[in-house]
Design a protein around this motif. Structure first.
Motif, mmCIF file in Angstrom:
data_model
loop_
_atom_site.group_PDB
_atom_site.id
_atom_site.type_symbol
_atom_site.label_atom_id
_atom_site.label_comp_id
_atom_site.label_asym_id
_atom_site.label_seq_id
_atom_site.Cartn_x
_atom_site.Cartn_y
_atom_site.Cartn_z
ATOM 1 N N VAL A 167 0.859 -1.174 0.000
ATOM 2 C CA VAL A 167 0.000 0.000 0.000
ATOM 3 C C VAL A 167 0.899 1.229 0.000
ATOM 4 O O VAL A 167 1.820 1.337 0.827
ATOM 5 N N ILE A 168 0.672 2.153 -0.925
ATOM 6 C CA ILE A 168 1.465 3.373 -0.992
ATOM 7 C C ILE A 168 0.947 4.368 0.041
ATOM 8 O O ILE A 168 -0.247 4.693 0.079
ATOM 9 N N GLY A 169 1.845 4.858 0.885
ATOM 10 C CA GLY A 169 1.466 5.839 1.900
ATOM 11 C C GLY A 169 2.506 5.901 3.007
ATOM 12 O O GLY A 169 3.503 5.163 2.988
ATOM 13 N N ASP A 170 2.282 6.792 3.966
ATOM 14 C CA ASP A 170 3.246 6.946 5.052
ATOM 15 C C ASP A 170 2.913 5.973 6.185
ATOM 16 O O ASP A 170 1.773 5.582 6.391
ATOM 17 N N MET A 171 3.945 5.606 6.929
ATOM 18 C CA MET A 171 3.802 4.558 7.940
ATOM 19 C C MET A 171 3.106 5.036 9.208
ATOM 20 O O MET A 171 2.740 4.214 10.051
ATOM 21 N N ALA A 172 2.908 6.332 9.355
ATOM 22 C CA ALA A 172 2.254 6.838 10.550
ATOM 23 C C ALA A 172 0.734 6.803 10.460
ATOM 24 O O ALA A 172 0.053 6.715 11.490
ATOM 25 N N THR A 173 0.187 6.837 9.238
ATOM 26 C CA THR A 173 -1.266 6.955 9.105
ATOM 27 C C THR A 173 -1.895 5.964 8.133
ATOM 28 O O THR A 173 -3.093 5.702 8.216
ATOM 29 N N THR A 174 -1.117 5.413 7.211
ATOM 30 C CA THR A 174 -1.676 4.546 6.173
ATOM 31 C C THR A 174 -1.995 3.169 6.739
ATOM 32 O O THR A 174 -1.226 2.611 7.524
ATOM 33 N N THR A 175 -3.135 2.606 6.325
ATOM 34 C CA THR A 175 -3.532 1.286 6.792
ATOM 35 C C THR A 175 -3.489 0.278 5.656
ATOM 36 O O THR A 175 -3.666 0.618 4.483
ATOM 37 N N ALA A 176 -3.225 -0.964 6.028
ATOM 38 C CA ALA A 176 -3.234 -2.083 5.088
ATOM 39 C C ALA A 176 -4.345 -3.041 5.500
ATOM 40 O O ALA A 176 -4.655 -3.167 6.683
ATOM 41 N N PRO A 177 -4.957 -3.712 4.544
ATOM 42 C CA PRO A 177 -6.041 -4.642 4.892
ATOM 43 C C PRO A 177 -5.517 -5.856 5.648
ATOM 44 O O PRO A 177 -4.384 -6.284 5.452
ATOM 45 N N GLY A 178 -6.357 -6.393 6.510
ATOM 46 C CA GLY A 178 -6.004 -7.616 7.221
ATOM 47 C C GLY A 178 -5.555 -7.373 8.645
ATOM 48 O O GLY A 178 -5.464 -6.234 9.119
ATOM 49 N N GLU A 179 -5.287 -8.464 9.339
ATOM 50 C CA GLU A 179 -4.805 -8.445 10.719
ATOM 51 C C GLU A 179 -3.506 -9.231 10.782
ATOM 52 O O GLU A 179 -3.342 -10.242 10.089
ATOM 53 N N TYR A 180 -2.571 -8.792 11.625
ATOM 54 C CA TYR A 180 -1.224 -9.327 11.603
ATOM 55 C C TYR A 180 -0.777 -9.735 13.007
ATOM 56 O O TYR A 180 -1.233 -9.173 14.003
ATOM 57 N N THR A 181 0.135 -10.705 13.048
ATOM 58 C CA THR A 181 0.772 -11.056 14.314
ATOM 59 C C THR A 181 2.052 -10.266 14.521
ATOM 60 O O THR A 181 2.570 -10.196 15.639
ATOM 61 N N LEU A 182 2.565 -9.665 13.440
ATOM 62 C CA LEU A 182 3.829 -8.942 13.514
ATOM 63 C C LEU A 182 3.801 -7.726 12.608
ATOM 64 O O LEU A 182 3.412 -7.819 11.444
ATOM 65 N N VAL A 183 4.198 -6.579 13.155
ATOM 66 C CA VAL A 183 4.530 -5.394 12.367
ATOM 67 C C VAL A 183 5.989 -5.085 12.674
ATOM 68 O O VAL A 183 6.405 -5.141 13.835
ATOM 69 N N TYR A 184 6.768 -4.779 11.648
ATOM 70 C CA TYR A 184 8.184 -4.506 11.909
ATOM 71 C C TYR A 184 8.660 -3.298 11.113
ATOM 72 O O TYR A 184 8.142 -2.978 10.047
ATOM 73 N N LEU A 185 9.671 -2.646 11.685
ATOM 74 C CA LEU A 185 10.219 -1.400 11.135
ATOM 75 C C LEU A 185 11.716 -1.425 11.389
ATOM 76 O O LEU A 185 12.169 -1.288 12.533
ATOM 77 N N VAL A 186 12.507 -1.640 10.335
ATOM 78 C CA VAL A 186 13.919 -1.942 10.508
ATOM 79 C C VAL A 186 14.815 -0.797 10.033
ATOM 80 O O VAL A 186 14.376 0.169 9.426
#
Length: 247
Positions: A90-109
């Protein structure tokens, strides 16, 4: 310098260094190993997925990976390695943009949360991670420790790497917690190539408070992806935050 202007087509073309630097197996393999374990049987969401340095090998391990990315050119580079079906983005910024679905892990490296230049944006990033996670889900942040102890009175810059053909230095604005990283690449000619990127640095304790505001608890902090102890001398850390509940 706007982030969308920094991560342009030229930067995207030159970003990947297969087998060396951040793409070296000794750097990348422990990162992917740890993230795969943390994702478990669930799906992972990468904030600022870039050219897929981590996402592509993580998806190859069988972890479903989705990405959020501000830069179109970086995603175009990713598409040379994996299609939209394999790794949706999904194109957008990581502070406000949402992606569909539910996750067990979000990561930012790789220090990328510091690309958000205001504290409220960084707090919003934590809240956005929480928004995507199932109960008990984890948010992983890899971040460097500010090198202010290397700044003597009256100095505003540190040289953090000097090798043949390359000099890396940071200039600090300690009042605003801002730093600009300067990367000089040069050869035998009189000209050098300069790449600069602005950041807002975050102390580990401040990062933990941001996590608390978003409902996370600190689960672990290590000096690297292999799990080395984090000490006062560690130049960076991998911090794992967890939401209450069970996955």
């Amino acid at each position: 310098m706007e982030q969308k202007d920094i991560w342009d087509a030229e930067t995207a073309r030159n970003y990947d260094t297969p087998g060396t630097g951040m793409f070296a197996p000794e750097v990348l393999d422990p990162t992917v190993d740890r993230l795969a374990r943390l994702a478990g049987e669930g799906a992972a969401l990468e904030f600022a997925i870039g050219t897929g340095r981590v996402a592509v090998p993580l998806a190859a391990r069988g972890v479903p990976v989705t990405g959020i990315e501000l830069s179109g050119p970086m995603v175009e580079q990713l598409r040379t390695k994996a299609n939209e079906t394999t790794i949706p983005v999904v194109i957008g910024d990581m502070a406000t943009t949402t992606a569909p679905g539910e996750y067990t892990l979000v990561y930012l490296v790789f220090n990328t949360i510091s690309n958000l230049l205001e504290q409220d944006q960084q707090v919003a990033c934590f809240r956005n991670a929480a928004r995507h996670l199932a109960p008990g889900g984890r948010f992983v942040v890899e971040l460097w420790v500010p090198e202010l102890r290397k700044l003597p009175p009256g100095r505003t810059a540190t040289v953090w790497q000097s090798t043949p053909g390359y000099i890396g230095l940071d200039t600090y604005d300690v009042l605003r917690q801002h730093v600009v990283s300067h990367h000089f690449h040069f050869d035998g000619t009189r000209e050098a190539q300069l790449f600069r990127s602005p950041h807002r640095y975050i102390w580990p304790a401040e990062l933990d408070l941001m996590a608390q505001l978003a409902g996370f608890e600190l689960e672990s902090r290590h000096a690297d992806w292999a799990g080395s102890p984090f000490t006062a001398e560690s130049p960076s850390h991998v911090s794992v935050y967890r939401l209450p509940g069970a996955v």
